[in-house]
Design a protein around this motif. Structure first.
Motif, short mmCIF file in Angstrom:
data_model
loop_
_atom_site.label_atom_id
_atom_site.label_comp_id
_atom_site.label_asym_id
_atom_site.label_seq_id
_atom_site.Cartn_x
_atom_site.Cartn_y
_atom_site.Cartn_z
N GLY A 139 31.93 22.89 0.69
CA GLY A 139 32.90 23.66 1.46
C GLY A 139 32.36 24.99 1.93
O GLY A 139 33.13 25.92 2.18
N ARG A 140 31.03 25.07 2.09
CA ARG A 140 30.41 26.33 2.50
C ARG A 140 29.64 26.13 3.80
O ARG A 140 29.09 25.05 4.06
CB ARG A 140 29.48 26.86 1.41
CG ARG A 140 30.23 27.20 0.13
CD ARG A 140 29.31 27.63 -1.01
NE ARG A 140 30.07 27.84 -2.24
CZ ARG A 140 30.65 28.99 -2.56
NH1 ARG A 140 30.53 30.03 -1.75
NH2 ARG A 140 31.32 29.10 -3.68
N LEU A 182 31.63 28.66 -12.72
CA LEU A 182 32.30 28.25 -11.49
C LEU A 182 33.81 28.18 -11.67
O LEU A 182 34.30 27.83 -12.75
CB LEU A 182 31.79 26.88 -11.04
CG LEU A 182 30.27 26.73 -10.85
CD1 LEU A 182 29.95 25.34 -10.32
CD2 LEU A 182 29.71 27.79 -9.92
N ASP A 183 34.54 28.48 -10.60
CA ASP A 183 35.98 28.27 -10.64
C ASP A 183 36.27 26.78 -10.54
O ASP A 183 35.37 25.97 -10.27
CB ASP A 183 36.68 29.05 -9.53
CG ASP A 183 36.20 28.67 -8.13
OD1 ASP A 183 36.20 27.46 -7.81
OD2 ASP A 183 35.82 29.57 -7.37
N GLU A 187 33.72 23.96 -9.21
CA GLU A 187 33.24 23.03 -10.23
C GLU A 187 33.37 21.60 -9.75
O GLU A 187 32.45 20.79 -9.89
CB GLU A 187 34.02 23.21 -11.53
CG GLU A 187 33.66 22.23 -12.63
CD GLU A 187 34.53 22.40 -13.85
OE1 GLU A 187 35.42 21.55 -14.07
OE2 GLU A 187 34.33 23.38 -14.58
N GLN A 188 34.51 21.28 -9.15
CA GLN A 188 34.73 19.94 -8.63
C GLN A 188 33.73 19.62 -7.52
O GLN A 188 33.15 18.52 -7.48
CB GLN A 188 36.15 19.79 -8.11
CG GLN A 188 36.48 18.40 -7.58
CD GLN A 188 37.89 18.31 -7.04
OE1 GLN A 188 38.47 19.30 -6.62
NE2 GLN A 188 38.45 17.12 -7.03
N GLN A 189 33.49 20.58 -6.64
CA GLN A 189 32.54 20.37 -5.55
C GLN A 189 31.12 20.21 -6.09
O GLN A 189 30.34 19.38 -5.60
CB GLN A 189 32.62 21.54 -4.57
CG GLN A 189 33.94 21.64 -3.83
CD GLN A 189 34.10 22.95 -3.09
OE1 GLN A 189 33.39 23.93 -3.36
NE2 GLN A 189 35.04 22.98 -2.17
N PHE A 190 30.78 20.99 -7.11
CA PHE A 190 29.46 20.89 -7.73
C PHE A 190 29.26 19.49 -8.33
O PHE A 190 28.21 18.87 -8.14
CB PHE A 190 29.33 21.97 -8.81
CG PHE A 190 27.96 22.09 -9.43
CD1 PHE A 190 27.06 23.02 -8.96
CD2 PHE A 190 27.58 21.28 -10.50
CE1 PHE A 190 25.80 23.14 -9.53
CE2 PHE A 190 26.33 21.40 -11.07
CZ PHE A 190 25.43 22.33 -10.58
N VAL A 194 26.40 16.67 -7.37
CA VAL A 194 25.53 15.99 -8.33
C VAL A 194 25.60 14.48 -8.14
O VAL A 194 24.58 13.78 -8.13
CB VAL A 194 25.91 16.37 -9.78
CG1 VAL A 194 25.14 15.51 -10.78
CG2 VAL A 194 25.64 17.84 -10.04
N GLN A 195 26.80 13.97 -7.97
CA GLN A 195 26.98 12.54 -7.77
C GLN A 195 26.33 12.08 -6.47
O GLN A 195 25.68 11.02 -6.41
CB GLN A 195 28.47 12.19 -7.78
CG GLN A 195 29.12 12.40 -9.14
CD GLN A 195 30.64 12.36 -9.09
OE1 GLN A 195 31.23 12.39 -8.02
NE2 GLN A 195 31.27 12.31 -10.24
N PHE A 196 26.43 12.90 -5.44
CA PHE A 196 25.81 12.58 -4.15
C PHE A 196 24.30 12.54 -4.30
O PHE A 196 23.62 11.64 -3.81
CB PHE A 196 26.25 13.60 -3.11
CG PHE A 196 25.64 13.39 -1.75
CD1 PHE A 196 26.01 12.30 -0.97
CD2 PHE A 196 24.69 14.28 -1.25
CE1 PHE A 196 25.44 12.10 0.28
CE2 PHE A 196 24.13 14.08 0.00
CZ PHE A 196 24.50 12.99 0.77
#
Length: 229
Positions: A139-140, A182-183, A187-190, A194-196
């Motif tokens: 999201g950046r 991380l917020d 954290e969810q995006q991180f 990783v999964q990607f």
């Protein structure tokens, strides 16, 4: 100490092997007789109470700390037979508090190309689109690359370090509480990133430590547990 072994994985598929591994600090054994096999595509947690040496184990696997007993094998070769700087690009430890250079995020990404061990990497201009794709999944925008390191939050520093690590195209990542700063949203995006990363190549595997049992349930499907001796 024990591990939960994933069923149905052949011995020939071993990617990283710990054989009778032992770590001693001030004449006290933190863990010893540790045996474990990591296979391609696996997501493995290192679990245990505080003081059982989870970070020490990650650092030993990454060849950052000495071990007093046993051996580590990666892709069938003993750690002592590897050119260590090359090994560390393939088995890469992501610190809780990453060390970043002065300058911008992008300058930190480009800095790895100044090391001779990274001469075989694709040139950064060709990899920039991949970095932008990773950032988009978080999201950046591309503006993140222009941010000075001193202006980053702890979580943003971790993201910058992770992006830098991904440029090395490691086969095994060693995550040491990677989302502690991380917020919840980041954290969810991180985790999604990783999964990607792992899905891009079936050989890629990782170890993950976390004090959050729910995160370990989400991000791992096998467990190596360390107990006090």
């Amino acid at each position: 100490m024990f591990c939960i072994v994933k069923a149905g994985v052949s011995i020939e598929a071993r990617l990283l092997v710990l054989q009778n591994l032992g770590r001693q600090v001030e004449e006290k054994w933190i863990w010893k007789h540790l045996n474990f096999e990591l296979h391609p595509g696996e997501r493995c947690a290192i679990a245990g109470a505080a003081g059982t040496g989870k970070t020490l184990l990650l650092r030993a696997i990454a060849a950052l700390d000495p071990i007093q007993a046993g051996s580590v094998l990666f892709q069938g070769k003993n750690l002592s037979d590897w050119f260590i700087p090359r090994y560390r690009t393939q088995v890469l430890y992501l610190h809780q508090r990453p060390a970043l250079l002065e300058g911008t995020v992008e300058q930190n990404l480009q800095a790895i190309y100044k090391m001779s061990v990274h001469q075989s990497l694709k040139p950064y201009p060709l990899e920039r689109d991949r970095i932008l794709k990773y950032l988009s999944s978080l999201g950046r925008s591309a503006d993140f690359l222009n941010r000075p390191i001193h202006a980053l939050s702890g979580g943003e520093s971790q993201i910058a370090a992770f992006l830098r690590a991904l440029l090395c195209s490691p086969t095994v990542l060693l995550f040491d509480e990677p989302t502690a700063s991380l917020d919840a949203q980041t954290e969810q995006q991180f985790e999604q990133l990783v999964q990607f990363w792992q899905q891009e190549d079936p050989m890629r595997s990782y170890f993950w430590t976390s004090h959050d049992p729910e995160q370990l349930s989400r991000m791992t499907d096998r467990r190596l547990r360390l107990d006090r001796l």
